[in-house]
Scaffold this motif. Sequence first.
Motif, PDB file in Angstrom:
ATOM      1  N   UNK A  64      20.487  -2.454  -7.050  1.00  0.00           N
ATOM      2  CA  UNK A  64      20.786  -1.103  -6.581  1.00  0.00           C
ATOM      3  C   UNK A  64      19.576  -0.217  -6.850  1.00  0.00           C
ATOM      4  N   UNK A  65      19.060   0.382  -5.795  1.00  0.00           N
ATOM      5  CA  UNK A  65      17.846   1.195  -5.868  1.00  0.00           C
ATOM      6  C   UNK A  65      18.243   2.664  -5.825  1.00  0.00           C
ATOM      7  N   UNK A  66      17.810   3.420  -6.838  1.00  0.00           N
ATOM      8  CA  UNK A  66      18.161   4.840  -6.915  1.00  0.00           C
ATOM      9  C   UNK A  66      17.075   5.682  -6.269  1.00  0.00           C
ATOM     10  N   UNK A  78      16.948  16.579  -6.048  1.00  0.00           N
ATOM     11  CA  UNK A  78      17.902  16.440  -7.146  1.00  0.00           C
ATOM     12  C   UNK A  78      19.227  15.816  -6.719  1.00  0.00           C
ATOM     13  N   UNK A  79      19.286  15.281  -5.534  1.00  0.00           N
ATOM     14  CA  UNK A  79      20.489  14.580  -5.069  1.00  0.00           C
ATOM     15  C   UNK A  79      20.208  13.087  -5.077  1.00  0.00           C
ATOM     16  N   UNK A  80      21.039  12.345  -5.784  1.00  0.00           N
ATOM     17  CA  UNK A  80      20.830  10.911  -5.940  1.00  0.00           C
ATOM     18  C   UNK A  80      21.583  10.130  -4.867  1.00  0.00           C
ATOM     19  N   UNK A  81      20.860   9.177  -4.276  1.00  0.00           N
ATOM     20  CA  UNK A  81      21.464   8.242  -3.323  1.00  0.00           C
ATOM     21  C   UNK A  81      21.136   6.835  -3.794  1.00  0.00           C
ATOM     22  N   UNK A  82      22.089   5.938  -3.657  1.00  0.00           N
ATOM     23  CA  UNK A  82      21.902   4.572  -4.135  1.00  0.00           C
ATOM     24  C   UNK A  82      21.959   3.609  -2.952  1.00  0.00           C
ATOM     25  N   UNK A  83      20.978   2.688  -2.915  1.00  0.00           N
ATOM     26  CA  UNK A  83      20.923   1.659  -1.868  1.00  0.00           C
ATOM     27  C   UNK A  83      20.904   0.285  -2.527  1.00  0.00           C
ATOM     28  N   UNK A 114       0.829  -1.210   0.000  1.00  0.00           N
ATOM     29  CA  UNK A 114       0.000   0.000   0.000  1.00  0.00           C
ATOM     30  C   UNK A 114       0.863   1.259   0.000  1.00  0.00           C
ATOM     31  N   UNK A 115       0.986   1.899  -1.160  1.00  0.00           N
ATOM     32  CA  UNK A 115       1.589   3.224  -1.223  1.00  0.00           C
ATOM     33  C   UNK A 115       3.086   3.278  -1.390  1.00  0.00           C
ATOM     34  N   UNK A 116       3.738   2.184  -1.795  1.00  0.00           N
ATOM     35  CA  UNK A 116       5.191   2.220  -1.923  1.00  0.00           C
ATOM     36  C   UNK A 116       5.669   1.944  -3.347  1.00  0.00           C
ATOM     37  N   UNK A 117       4.733   1.877  -4.302  1.00  0.00           N
ATOM     38  CA  UNK A 117       5.051   1.858  -5.722  1.00  0.00           C
ATOM     39  C   UNK A 117       6.053   0.803  -6.136  1.00  0.00           C
ATOM     40  N   UNK A 118       7.079   1.258  -6.880  1.00  0.00           N
ATOM     41  CA  UNK A 118       8.070   0.336  -7.443  1.00  0.00           C
ATOM     42  C   UNK A 118       8.823  -0.407  -6.348  1.00  0.00           C
ATOM     43  N   UNK A 119       9.073   0.266  -5.225  1.00  0.00           N
ATOM     44  CA  UNK A 119       9.786  -0.390  -4.128  1.00  0.00           C
ATOM     45  C   UNK A 119       9.009  -1.595  -3.617  1.00  0.00           C
ATOM     46  N   UNK A 120       7.683  -1.492  -3.565  1.00  0.00           N
ATOM     47  CA  UNK A 120       6.853  -2.628  -3.140  1.00  0.00           C
ATOM     48  C   UNK A 120       7.000  -3.793  -4.107  1.00  0.00           C
TER      49      UNK A 120
END
Length: 520
Positions: free
Chosen positions: A297-299, A304-309, A281-287
């Motif tokens: 690797x999730x961007x 406008x600052x990119x962080x990668x997990x 519910x409500x987490x889009x692509x991450x869900x």
Amino acid sequence: MLNEIFMYRFTVIIAGVLSLFLCFFAQFRLKDAPGARPYILVTLFSAFFTFSYALELASPSLERIKFWLNIEYLAMPFIPVFILLMCFEYVEQKLKRYLYYVLFVIPIITIFMHETNDLHHLYYTSMGLNSDSPFPILKVEHGPWFYVHSIFLFLCLMISIITLLMKLKRAKFRFRIQIILMASGIVMPIIANYFYLNGLSPYGIDLGPVSMSISFIFHGAALLSYQMFNVTPIARDSVFESMKDGVLVLNQNGVIVDFNNAMLDVLPNLNSQVIGKSIDNGYGRLADIIRLEEELDYELCVDEEKTYYHIRFSTVSNKNNKLIGKIITFVNVTERVLLQEQLKNLASIDGLTGVYNRTFFMQESEKMLASRNLTGGKVSVIMFDIDHFKNVNDSFGHQAGDRVLAHVASLAKESLRSTDIIGRYGGEEFILLLPDTPLNVAYELAQSLRVKITESVTPFMDKEIYVTSSFGVSSAKIMGGDHGQTLQNLMREADQALYGAKRKGRDHVELFEQTLEYSS
């Protein structure tokens, strides 16, 4: 008075029914959860003990009362042990195997001493009926082993409470409520035994059966309202608030049961209200990533600052290896991704001029041509080199020649659009790919760049170096087909035009006369 007797017997029966209900509920709904097995056993033994005590209260004679008392003691000595084991499992406190057996030694001896009391009177020194009660109530004088059993019961309950309270300080608010409910439930039998042993209960009635059922009401509240036996107790040791990595804990149904503070960097909208709600519910692509368990690797782009997990998954299983949840870890790999991009640039960028090397130029150009399959359009190629570049190296040295190459490349990059592609073709020769550009526009760009290079000066030490360039331009209409072959044809034509410019005296732009149409 008869109403009071009936009401107390009825209360004891209701307490037994409650314990039995909680036993069946845990068996069918929570049997695979950590700590559930001792909970099932303690509620079952408590129900057995409580129903036996109800029959003791209904017994008309001393012999009948003694019979049911012996039945009660087949279950009652084990109850504090199961409560202790339940608390240990809840806080993930593991005992060595031999300690499990040691815990059952005194309860087994207690049963033996109680059942054989008539032979030695070490448990009860005397047994009779209370003459002051309006109905048959057992009156006993306690022997030494009774106090051994009582001390053991008290120690089990106190260690259970201490074990829980030791976790209270580090726990989050929602887990503190669980711990307080559990500890409060364990306090109830201690209070009941204090009244019973000190003769403060009405007519010497044992308040233990009812107190234990009240205790299980507290545990049941934790179980039903706060998901006491969920994946949370197992996962808490893995989810440290000091962890830099974000950690999200789901149960076997994909419901959020926990997260640490670092997860707020990944999902700022997480709060206590999402506990118990589905990740869908409500987490889009991450869900979708979590549901499919894709390690990738999730961007994340914030302001406008990119962080990668890097998302990693680990399962949580019970001792029967049945899946009861999963832990999703979000490791910040921004430095690693940026380093990989730098390495990719090193592999694709010409170190001297800062433009694409020949191999990467070819790859990017073929991708660009492929992207024009559906829309079509014209594409142009410009090839140019620096006239008499060998003279620069011979006159000023190779370091000066490198400075000239870098300067000319920077002038070319300044003249291009973001969609144009530039590469160093080799030596002093450069190549440009101009998508959506007809031949006449490409010619104007080449002329403009030629003039810039001619009029520009490259300073080197105390000298000024001037150079000129020659250009060859080709163009084609793209309608699909072999893009590699199309690019090669355009480059061949531009190269022919470039040599035509050299034959005309250099510092010149030459067009390839024949414009071809490439189609599949």
